[in-house]
Scaffold this motif. Structure first.
Motif, PDB file in Angstrom:
ATOM      1  N   LYS A   7       0.826  -1.206   0.000  1.00  0.00           N
ATOM      2  CA  LYS A   7       0.000   0.000   0.000  1.00  0.00           C
ATOM      3  C   LYS A   7       0.866   1.265   0.000  1.00  0.00           C
ATOM      4  CE  LYS A   7      -3.595  -2.352   2.603  1.00  0.00           C
ATOM      5  NZ  LYS A   7      -4.614  -2.550   1.606  1.00  0.00           N
ATOM      6  N   ASN A  66      -7.892  -0.197   0.098  1.00  0.00           N
ATOM      7  CA  ASN A  66      -7.406  -1.356  -0.667  1.00  0.00           C
ATOM      8  C   ASN A  66      -6.021  -1.120  -1.248  1.00  0.00           C
ATOM      9  OD1 ASN A  66      -9.728  -2.812  -0.186  1.00  0.00           O
ATOM     10  ND2 ASN A  66     -10.745  -2.052  -2.023  1.00  0.00           N
ATOM     11  N   ASP A  67      -5.744   0.114  -1.684  1.00  0.00           N
ATOM     12  CA  ASP A  67      -4.486   0.416  -2.360  1.00  0.00           C
ATOM     13  C   ASP A  67      -3.622   1.433  -1.628  1.00  0.00           C
ATOM     14  OD1 ASP A  67      -5.200  -1.240  -4.491  1.00  0.00           O
ATOM     15  OD2 ASP A  67      -6.258   0.385  -5.505  1.00  0.00           O
TER      16      ASP A  67
END
Length: 84
Positions: A7, A66-67
């Motif tokens: 991330k 999520n990222d």
């Protein structure tokens, strides 16, 4: 831990990309996460180490997606300078 390293960390104060998580600081007694450590940009194309690293306390993490991981970083207070 592996999921966090994938991330990208972004500072919500100035929308600056800080990099990707390099390490996590844990309290071994409680198992709680204390801080994220994000290596700074390399000096002279990365040959002489890193310019600085960001040590981001857990309380400054705004959101984990999520990222990306959004943080509220006060750069002068939470960065550790390392000489090249």
């Amino acid at each position: 831990m592996y999921d966090l390293k994938q991330k990208e960390v972004i500072n919500v104060k100035d929308c600056k990309r800080l990099g990707f998580v390099g390490d996590v600081d844990f309290d071994i007694k409680t198992g709680c996460m204390l801080a994220l450590i994000v290596p700074g940009p390399g000096c002279i194309c990365g040959f002489l180490g890193r310019e600085k690293e960001y040590v981001i306390p857990f309380c400054d993490i705004c959101q984990v997606g999520n990222d990306i991981i959004l943080v509220d970083l006060k750069e002068k207070e939470n960065t550790e300078k390392v000489k090249c």
